[in-house]
Scaffold this active site. Structure first.
Site, PDB file in Angstrom:
ATOM      1  N   HIS A   1       0.860  -1.183   0.000  1.00 49.62           N
ATOM      2  CA  HIS A   1       0.000   0.000   0.000  1.00 49.62           C
ATOM      3  C   HIS A   1       0.901   1.240   0.000  1.00 49.62           C
ATOM      4  CE1 HIS A   1      -2.896   2.897   1.768  1.00 49.62           C
ATOM      5  NE2 HIS A   1      -3.847   2.044   1.448  1.00 49.62           N
TER       6      HIS A   1
ATOM      7  N   ASP B   1       2.709  -4.388   8.054  1.00 50.90           N
ATOM      8  CA  ASP B   1       1.528  -3.560   7.876  1.00 50.90           C
ATOM      9  C   ASP B   1       0.339  -4.499   8.090  1.00 50.90           C
ATOM     10  OD1 ASP B   1      -0.688  -2.311   6.911  1.00 50.90           O
ATOM     11  OD2 ASP B   1       0.217  -1.678   5.011  1.00 50.90           O
TER      12      ASP B   1
ATOM     13  N   GLN C   1      -4.864  -5.114   7.066  1.00 52.26           N
ATOM     14  CA  GLN C   1      -5.856  -6.081   6.579  1.00 52.26           C
ATOM     15  C   GLN C   1      -5.799  -7.401   7.342  1.00 52.26           C
ATOM     16  OE1 GLN C   1      -8.175  -5.187   4.625  1.00 52.26           O
ATOM     17  NE2 GLN C   1      -7.300  -3.269   3.867  1.00 52.26           N
TER      18      GLN C   1
ATOM     19  N   LYS D   1     -10.663  -0.437  10.316  1.00 49.15           N
ATOM     20  CA  LYS D   1     -10.777  -1.650   9.486  1.00 49.15           C
ATOM     21  C   LYS D   1     -11.208  -2.840  10.333  1.00 49.15           C
ATOM     22  CE  LYS D   1      -7.759   0.080   6.134  1.00 49.15           C
ATOM     23  NZ  LYS D   1      -8.013   0.288   4.731  1.00 49.15           N
TER      24      LYS D   1
ATOM     25  N   CYS E   1      -4.746   2.362  -3.683  1.00 48.57           N
ATOM     26  CA  CYS E   1      -3.511   2.904  -3.072  1.00 48.57           C
ATOM     27  C   CYS E   1      -2.362   1.932  -3.232  1.00 48.57           C
ATOM     28  CB  CYS E   1      -3.718   3.241  -1.601  1.00 48.57           C
ATOM     29  SG  CYS E   1      -4.971   4.484  -1.325  1.00 48.57           S
TER      30      CYS E   1
HETATM   31  N1  PMP Z   1      -2.031  -0.639   4.573  1.00 49.25           N
HETATM   32  C1  PMP Z   1      -2.998  -1.372   4.037  1.00 49.25           C
HETATM   33  C2  PMP Z   1      -2.689  -2.769   3.579  1.00 49.25           C
HETATM   34  C3  PMP Z   1      -4.282  -0.851   3.906  1.00 49.25           C
HETATM   35  O1  PMP Z   1      -5.259  -1.589   3.372  1.00 49.25           O
HETATM   36  C4  PMP Z   1      -4.525   0.471   4.344  1.00 49.25           C
HETATM   37  C5  PMP Z   1      -5.904   1.103   4.207  1.00 49.25           C
HETATM   38  N2  PMP Z   1      -6.448   0.983   2.930  1.00 49.25           N
HETATM   39  C6  PMP Z   1      -3.487   1.185   4.909  1.00 49.25           C
HETATM   40  C7  PMP Z   1      -2.248   0.603   5.012  1.00 49.25           C
HETATM   41  C8  PMP Z   1      -3.673   2.567   5.426  1.00 49.25           C
HETATM   42  O2  PMP Z   1      -4.540   2.588   6.501  1.00 49.25           O
HETATM   43  P1  PMP Z   1      -5.139   3.955   7.069  1.00 49.25           P
HETATM   44  O3  PMP Z   1      -5.642   4.710   5.885  1.00 49.25           O
HETATM   45  O4  PMP Z   1      -6.230   3.510   7.987  1.00 49.25           O
HETATM   46  O5  PMP Z   1      -4.019   4.642   7.783  1.00 49.25           O
END
Ligand code: PMP
Length: 391
Positions: A113, A186, A189, A212, A349
């Site tokens: 991401h 990270d 998920q 999430k 993203c």
């Molecule tokens: N890493 C992953 C794998 C994600 O799916 C996301 C959210 N789409 C993020 C990081 C970023 O999370 P946040 O926007 O809640 O900071």
């Protein structure tokens, strides 16, 4: 199909006939979480860590209980959890403040991401990119060959937000540690979908977001090994993170307080706690089994639609990305919306991953505790409608 969770009626924002398949973007909230946040503001509210009055002491206890719950969700210790605005801020904090000697490189993967790419760029690291296996996992054989004593950090998604692929996190830790690097996972998920135990993994840093995992936006966590946190200098300055301030010199509180400048997201922490309790009541093992069964069913159902390409491994964790020949994912998303089905369409993203897959975007269906076979049926029915419109 395992639809035994039967919790949909606990989600007031999911009306009958609406199929929410975008939980990987953000999860809907069960009533118990909404109630906890309402109670925090409507009954228990006061500041934390400062008040001498009873209400503030009680709110502080709730806030710190949320920290303990957050730590225990992932097998960590309370004093190892820094509350952040979310996973993004957690990764930025590590990128800005952790130093591994004078090592200047990080090892990432092709499926990361943006929030596990851009912070490292901003912090001045050079990035090496681990490729993926054919079925969309981080290629750990390649990672093993690539990891070197120039890498400060190995930073991988525990579960990919696009492909749903699950990392062999223990092996990733061994690869990182063999060359003296630290492993950052990270866990955005993974935390909502898998049992996580940072101690058993041997992780050094773990980042995730409350929203999430059925909790509120605006709060998340960085878990870090205590010795690593203690060695990191403060990041943002302000109230709540200091020991003593003079114009000449300021001394700081120990971690984790040192990294929590300013009034925190108090009600957010309470909501995070409620969300963790709710998730643990269901059980992460049960959630994982539930979502895995849905993934298997969804992949089989999507294969019946002519022209569908599926991305990611068969055993993906609750997430299925797909494309439909000749139709842009945005059109898929728009037409599905007309049929009461909410999916994500875009680059998620993860633009470097889109480049690697050779597509501008994908459509993505992602599951949660409330998902069931009716969501998959609606998705497939909607895709047939898309096909009719696009000939
Ligand atoms: N890493 C992953 C794998 C994600 O799916 C996301 C959210 N789409 C993020 C990081 C970023 O999370 P946040 O926007 O809640 O900071």
């Amino acid at each position: 199909m395992n639809s035994a969770l039967a919790v949909r009626d606990q989600f007031p924002a999911i009306p009958p006939g609406w199929h929410y398949l975008d939980s990987a973007a953000t999860a809907q909230k069960p009533q118990s979480v909404i109630d906890a946040i309402t109670r925090a503001y409507g009954h228990d509210y006061a500041t934390v860590h400062r008040g001498v009055y009873e209400r503030s002491a009680a709110m502080t206890a709730s806030f710190e209980a949320a920290r303990a719950a957050t730590a225990s969700l992932i097998g960590g210790e309370e004093h190892e959890v820094v509350f952040t605005r979310g996973a993004t801020e957690a990764i930025n904090l590590v990128a800005q403040r952790y130093r591994n000697g004078d090592r200047k490189r990080v090892l990432l993967s092709q499926l990361e991401h943006h929030s596990n790419i851009v912070p490292w760029q901003l912090a001045g690291y050079d990035i090496d990119v681990v490729p993926l296996t054919e079925d969309g996992r981080i290629d750990l054989d390649a990672a093993e060959r690539m990891a070197s004593d120039e890498h400060a950090i190995v930073a991988f998604a525990h579960v990919s937000n696009v492909l749903g692929s699950i990392l062999d996190a223990r092996r990733a830790a061994a690869i990182a540690h063999k060359v003296g690097a630290r492993l950052l996972l990270d866990g955005c998920q993974a935390a909502p979908r898998l049992p996580v135990d940072v101690a058993a993994i041997g992780a050094d840093f773990y980042a995730f977001s409350a929203h999430k995992i059925y909790g509120p936006t605006g709060i998340g966590a960085l878990w870090a090994r205590k010795d690593l946190l203690d060695a990191m200098p403060p990041w943002q300055g302000g109230g709540a993170m200091i020991d003593r301030v003079t114009f000449e010199k300021t001394t700081y509180l120990p971690a984790p307080s040192r990294f929590e400048a300013g009034t925190p997201h108090i009600a957010g922490a309470v909501g995070f706690h409620a969300a963790i309790d709710w998730t643990r009541d269901i059980g992460l093992d049960a959630l994982h089994a539930h979502e895995s069964a849905l993934v298997t069913e969804a992949r089989a159902a999507l294969r019946t639609v002519p022209g569908v390409t599926l991305f990611g491994p068969e055993d993906s964790a609750g997430i299925v990305s797909f494309a439909l020949d000749g139709v842009h994912p945005h059109d898929i998303g728009t037409i599905l919306d007309d049929h009461g089905v909410a999916v994500r369409a875009g680059h998620h993203c993860a633009q470097p991953l889109m480049d690697y897959l050779g597509v501008p975007a994908t459509a993505r269906a992602s599951f949660a505790a409330h998902s069931d076979a009716s969501d998959i049926e609606a998705l497939v029915k909607g895709l047939h409608a898309v096909k009719r419109i696009f000939g």
